[in-house]
Design a protein around this motif. Structure first.
Motif, PDB file in Angstrom:
ATOM      1  N   PRO A   1      36.229  37.882  43.703  1.00  0.00           N
ATOM      2  CA  PRO A   1      36.890  39.182  43.525  1.00  0.00           C
ATOM      3  C   PRO A   1      38.382  39.128  43.809  1.00  0.00           C
ATOM      4  N   LYS A   2      38.791  38.361  44.817  1.00  0.00           N
ATOM      5  CA  LYS A   2      40.207  38.292  45.163  1.00  0.00           C
ATOM      6  C   LYS A   2      41.019  37.618  44.043  1.00  0.00           C
ATOM      7  N   LEU A   3      40.451  36.592  43.408  1.00  0.00           N
ATOM      8  CA  LEU A   3      41.158  35.940  42.311  1.00  0.00           C
ATOM      9  C   LEU A   3      41.243  36.874  41.110  1.00  0.00           C
ATOM     10  N   LEU A   4      40.165  37.602  40.853  1.00  0.00           N
ATOM     11  CA  LEU A   4      40.208  38.572  39.749  1.00  0.00           C
ATOM     12  C   LEU A   4      41.291  39.620  39.998  1.00  0.00           C
ATOM     13  N   GLN A   5      41.417  40.068  41.229  1.00  0.00           N
ATOM     14  CA  GLN A   5      42.452  41.030  41.583  1.00  0.00           C
ATOM     15  C   GLN A   5      43.842  40.434  41.374  1.00  0.00           C
ATOM     16  N   ALA A   6      44.004  39.176  41.743  1.00  0.00           N
ATOM     17  CA  ALA A   6      45.281  38.496  41.555  1.00  0.00           C
ATOM     18  C   ALA A   6      45.614  38.351  40.068  1.00  0.00           C
ATOM     19  N   LEU A   7      44.592  38.012  39.266  1.00  0.00           N
ATOM     20  CA  LEU A   7      44.817  37.845  37.828  1.00  0.00           C
ATOM     21  C   LEU A   7      45.189  39.165  37.153  1.00  0.00           C
ATOM     22  N   ARG A   8      44.543  40.260  37.586  1.00  0.00           N
ATOM     23  CA  ARG A   8      44.878  41.556  37.007  1.00  0.00           C
ATOM     24  C   ARG A   8      46.336  41.921  37.269  1.00  0.00           C
ATOM     25  N   PHE A   9      46.804  41.644  38.480  1.00  0.00           N
ATOM     26  CA  PHE A   9      48.200  41.925  38.811  1.00  0.00           C
ATOM     27  C   PHE A   9      49.126  41.044  37.979  1.00  0.00           C
ATOM     28  N   LEU A  10      48.786  39.769  37.870  1.00  0.00           N
ATOM     29  CA  LEU A  10      49.614  38.839  37.093  1.00  0.00           C
ATOM     30  C   LEU A  10      49.681  39.257  35.627  1.00  0.00           C
ATOM     31  N   HIS A  11      48.548  39.640  35.059  1.00  0.00           N
ATOM     32  CA  HIS A  11      48.520  40.040  33.642  1.00  0.00           C
ATOM     33  C   HIS A  11      49.323  41.316  33.408  1.00  0.00           C
TER      34      HIS A  11
ATOM     35  N   ASP B   1      54.487  37.816  45.430  1.00  0.00           N
ATOM     36  CA  ASP B   1      54.183  39.160  44.930  1.00  0.00           C
ATOM     37  C   ASP B   1      52.693  39.316  44.661  1.00  0.00           C
ATOM     38  N   VAL B   2      52.084  38.274  44.096  1.00  0.00           N
ATOM     39  CA  VAL B   2      50.651  38.320  43.806  1.00  0.00           C
ATOM     40  C   VAL B   2      49.855  38.377  45.105  1.00  0.00           C
ATOM     41  N   ALA B   3      50.281  37.608  46.102  1.00  0.00           N
ATOM     42  CA  ALA B   3      49.579  37.608  47.384  1.00  0.00           C
ATOM     43  C   ALA B   3      49.636  38.984  48.036  1.00  0.00           C
ATOM     44  N   GLN B   4      50.817  39.614  47.995  1.00  0.00           N
ATOM     45  CA  GLN B   4      50.964  40.938  48.595  1.00  0.00           C
ATOM     46  C   GLN B   4      50.109  41.967  47.871  1.00  0.00           C
ATOM     47  N   ALA B   5      50.079  41.913  46.525  1.00  0.00           N
ATOM     48  CA  ALA B   5      49.287  42.860  45.739  1.00  0.00           C
ATOM     49  C   ALA B   5      47.791  42.660  45.961  1.00  0.00           C
ATOM     50  N   SER B   6      47.382  41.429  46.293  1.00  0.00           N
ATOM     51  CA  SER B   6      45.963  41.119  46.481  1.00  0.00           C
ATOM     52  C   SER B   6      45.520  41.265  47.926  1.00  0.00           C
ATOM     53  N   GLY B   7      46.468  41.419  48.835  1.00  0.00           N
ATOM     54  CA  GLY B   7      46.126  41.586  50.245  1.00  0.00           C
ATOM     55  C   GLY B   7      45.689  40.306  50.907  1.00  0.00           C
TER      56      GLY B   7
ATOM     57  N   SER C   1      46.967  35.902  51.843  1.00  0.00           N
ATOM     58  CA  SER C   1      48.133  35.074  52.111  1.00  0.00           C
ATOM     59  C   SER C   1      48.522  34.249  50.891  1.00  0.00           C
ATOM     60  N   VAL C   2      49.777  33.806  50.879  1.00  0.00           N
ATOM     61  CA  VAL C   2      50.264  32.955  49.798  1.00  0.00           C
ATOM     62  C   VAL C   2      49.436  31.673  49.724  1.00  0.00           C
ATOM     63  N   ARG C   3      49.125  31.113  50.905  1.00  0.00           N
ATOM     64  CA  ARG C   3      48.335  29.876  50.933  1.00  0.00           C
ATOM     65  C   ARG C   3      46.963  30.081  50.304  1.00  0.00           C
ATOM     66  N   TYR C   4      46.361  31.237  50.579  1.00  0.00           N
ATOM     67  CA  TYR C   4      45.027  31.500  50.045  1.00  0.00           C
ATOM     68  C   TYR C   4      45.073  31.676  48.525  1.00  0.00           C
ATOM     69  N   VAL C   5      46.132  32.355  48.007  1.00  0.00           N
ATOM     70  CA  VAL C   5      46.294  32.492  46.558  1.00  0.00           C
ATOM     71  C   VAL C   5      46.414  31.114  45.921  1.00  0.00           C
ATOM     72  N   HIS C   6      47.207  30.267  46.527  1.00  0.00           N
ATOM     73  CA  HIS C   6      47.387  28.906  45.998  1.00  0.00           C
ATOM     74  C   HIS C   6      46.042  28.165  45.938  1.00  0.00           C
ATOM     75  N   ASP C   7      45.265  28.293  47.004  1.00  0.00           N
ATOM     76  CA  ASP C   7      43.969  27.599  47.048  1.00  0.00           C
ATOM     77  C   ASP C   7      43.003  28.152  46.007  1.00  0.00           C
ATOM     78  N   LEU C   8      43.013  29.484  45.807  1.00  0.00           N
ATOM     79  CA  LEU C   8      42.120  30.099  44.813  1.00  0.00           C
ATOM     80  C   LEU C   8      42.396  29.572  43.408  1.00  0.00           C
ATOM     81  N   PHE C   9      43.673  29.516  43.032  1.00  0.00           N
ATOM     82  CA  PHE C   9      44.028  29.031  41.699  1.00  0.00           C
ATOM     83  C   PHE C   9      43.621  27.569  41.528  1.00  0.00           C
ATOM     84  N   LYS C  10      43.856  26.762  42.531  1.00  0.00           N
ATOM     85  CA  LYS C  10      43.522  25.336  42.432  1.00  0.00           C
ATOM     86  C   LYS C  10      42.010  25.119  42.398  1.00  0.00           C
ATOM     87  N   ARG C  11      41.286  25.854  43.258  1.00  0.00           N
ATOM     88  CA  ARG C  11      39.846  25.633  43.376  1.00  0.00           C
ATOM     89  C   ARG C  11      39.060  26.210  42.202  1.00  0.00           C
TER      90      ARG C  11
END
Length: 516
Positions: free
Chosen positions: A411-421, A432-438, A440-450
């Protein structure tokens, strides 16, 4: 070509009627009169191209008649008939400029009359070309200027404005640019002229209104009769068939009548053009009177909240894997867009929102970017019903690829993708994506990679390039505009990124796509 005969001697009129085979050589005796006043009334009623007029007549003589007709600007050419002793009198008529020739009565024979009629016809046709150009310019000026015309230069009601438009596929992104395949209007004007001659409507003028569009004006021959709506529709239908055969493509015709005041004609022209703008609701090859269409007015209040409700319901049904509910919601949405009035902005909004929803579902399934209305997949779309069916089919096909894949992303990655789109065209970063998704930046990075097997920047770059491709395929926008619309301030940087991902520069990609 219509001719009116005017002579105070009925024997002379009968002689003129039988002297030559009028209809066999292309002329019609529309009427005859024995004095100038009656002839003036008949001229206004029948609008002939040629009048054969005696100089000496009671009530209103030939010279007064010629002056009166010339002042009204009806463009009639006169053949003056008189005796030797009236030559000086006839010379005054010739000086008015609308007299084609002067004939001495007792010298007129069959060959001479045929020759002088041909001369008058040629002179009228030359003048008519100039009048047509002038009228067309007046029409165009009135149409573009807007508002009520200051005078009545276009004829008297009943009038009809006709808007001809080559059918072009629906473009999901509204643009002021001309449709790429609109084509030209070669032969349209001549077809209007030829077909009008066979109907109860006379062509007044026309002008081109961009690629594949023509505005034409017609007036009813019999202005004293009730509005001949059916006759005009029959004429427009025959014209449409002729043009479609001529160009081997479909052409839509929209028309609007003006029956009260010729000064209101620009409003009728714009109404017909406004109807053509809503062609996606009328469908391909439409033939419609704009007065009868459910066109919105400036005061029409669109149900924005209703559109939002149906879109939210569509998304909710997909989330719950309720495809029947989704199909019902989309069908209801498109029905509401067409009733009680045609909601064109709402259609663009609905198509845009459903396309974003489709891309979100693709991203959630780990599938490559795609446009649900891509004409290269299943052909171009011309009407709202076909657009609705294509969207439903696209979502149905995506569903068949596996519900499990759609649920693979967190769900968090989907939320990040919606903001990015929604914000890819802005100067955004992973923060900006991390803040919109609630998160951390590190967690956003890990979600995209994983979950997507790519970095945030790689995904953002790929998404921007995909959006740039859509713009390049659909529009003639300059590269500076394209780069800005997909989030790049520098066109040079945008071109470098585009080439790195696609192997070609943006202008090369556009040329290759249009050559297909």
């Amino acid at each position: 070509m219509k001719v009116v005969l005017v002579d105070d001697e009925r024997i002379a009129l009968d002689h003129m009627r039988t002297l030559i085979p009028w209809e066999d050589i292309g002329y019609e005796i529309a009427a005859a009169a024995t004095n100038g006043r009656s002839a003036l009334r008949l001229c206004e009623e029948h609008r002939p191209q040629i009048m054969v007029v005696d100089i000496r007549m009671p009530v209103m003589d030939g010279l007064e008649l010629i002056q009166a007709v010339a002042e009204r600007g009806w463009g009639v050419k006169f053949i003056v008939m008189s005796a030797y002793e009236d030559f000086n009198y006839a010379r005054q008529a010739i000086s008015l400029g609308c007299v084609s020739s002067y004939l001495v009565k007792h010298e007129v024979d069959r060959e001479k009359l045929v020759r002088e009629l041909a001369k008058a016809k040629h002179a009228w046709e030359l003048d008519e070309r100039q009048r047509q150009l002038a009228r067309s310019e007046q029409l165009k000026e009135a149409f573009l200027r807007g508002g009520r015309a200051s005078r009545e230069p276009f004829g008297r009601p009943p009038l009809c404005a006709l808007f001809l438009q080559a059918d072009a596929p629906f473009a999901p992104i509204p643009t002021a640019a001309e449709p790429q395949d609109a084509g030209g209007t070669i032969g349209w004007t001549e077809a209007c002229r030829q077909m009008a001659e066979q109907s109860g409507w006379a062509r007044i003028g026309e002008f081109s209104h961009g690629a594949g569009r023509l505005v034409a004006l017609f007036e009813q021959h019999d202005r004293g009769a009730p509005l001949q709506r059916d006759a005009f529709r029959a004429f427009a239908s025959a014209l449409q068939r002729k043009l479609c055969d001529l160009h081997s493509r479909t052409i839509s015709l929209y028309y609007a009548f003006e029956c009260a005041d010729g000064a209101h004609l620009p409003e009728a022209m714009r109404k017909a053009e406004y109807a053509a703008r809503h062609a996606v609701f009328a469908g391909r090859g439409a033939l419609a009177c704009a007065d009868d269409l459910p066109l919105p007015s400036a005061a029409t209040a669109m149900d924005v909240h209703g559109r939002s409700r149906w879109l939210d319901e569509s998304a909710s049904c997909l989330k719950q894997d309720d495809f029947v509910g989704f199909e019902t919601a989309v069908t209801k949405l498109f029905d509401d867009l067409a009733r009680p009035v045609w909601d064109l902005p709402g259609l663009y909004e609905a198509v845009g929102a459903l396309s974003v929803l489709y891309r979100d579902r693709l991203a959630a399934a780990g599938l490559p970017e795609a446009d649900p209305l891509d004409p290269r997949v299943a052909g171009p779309l011309y009407d709202a019903a076909a657009i609705r069916e294509r969207l439903i089919q696209a979502f149905g096909a995506l569903r068949e690829q596996g519900t499990a894949a759609l649920r693979r992303l967190s769900p968090k990655l989907l939320q990040a993708l919606r903001f990015l789109h929604a914000h890819f065209q802005d100067d955004i970063g992973i923060e900006d994506v991390a803040q919109a998704s609630g998160i951390s930046v590190r967690y956003v990075h890990d979600l995209f990679k994983r979950e997507l097997c790519r970095t945030f920047l790689d995904y953002l770059t790929e998404y921007r390039v995909k959006q740039a491709k859509l713009i390049l395929m659909r529009e003639d926008a300059k590269m500076t505009e394209v780069s800005a619309r997909v989030g790049y301030r520098s066109p040079q940087h945008f071109s470098q990124v585009f080439k790195r991902l696609t192997g070609m520069l943006p202008h090369q990609f556009r040329a290759e796509e249009r050559a297909r």
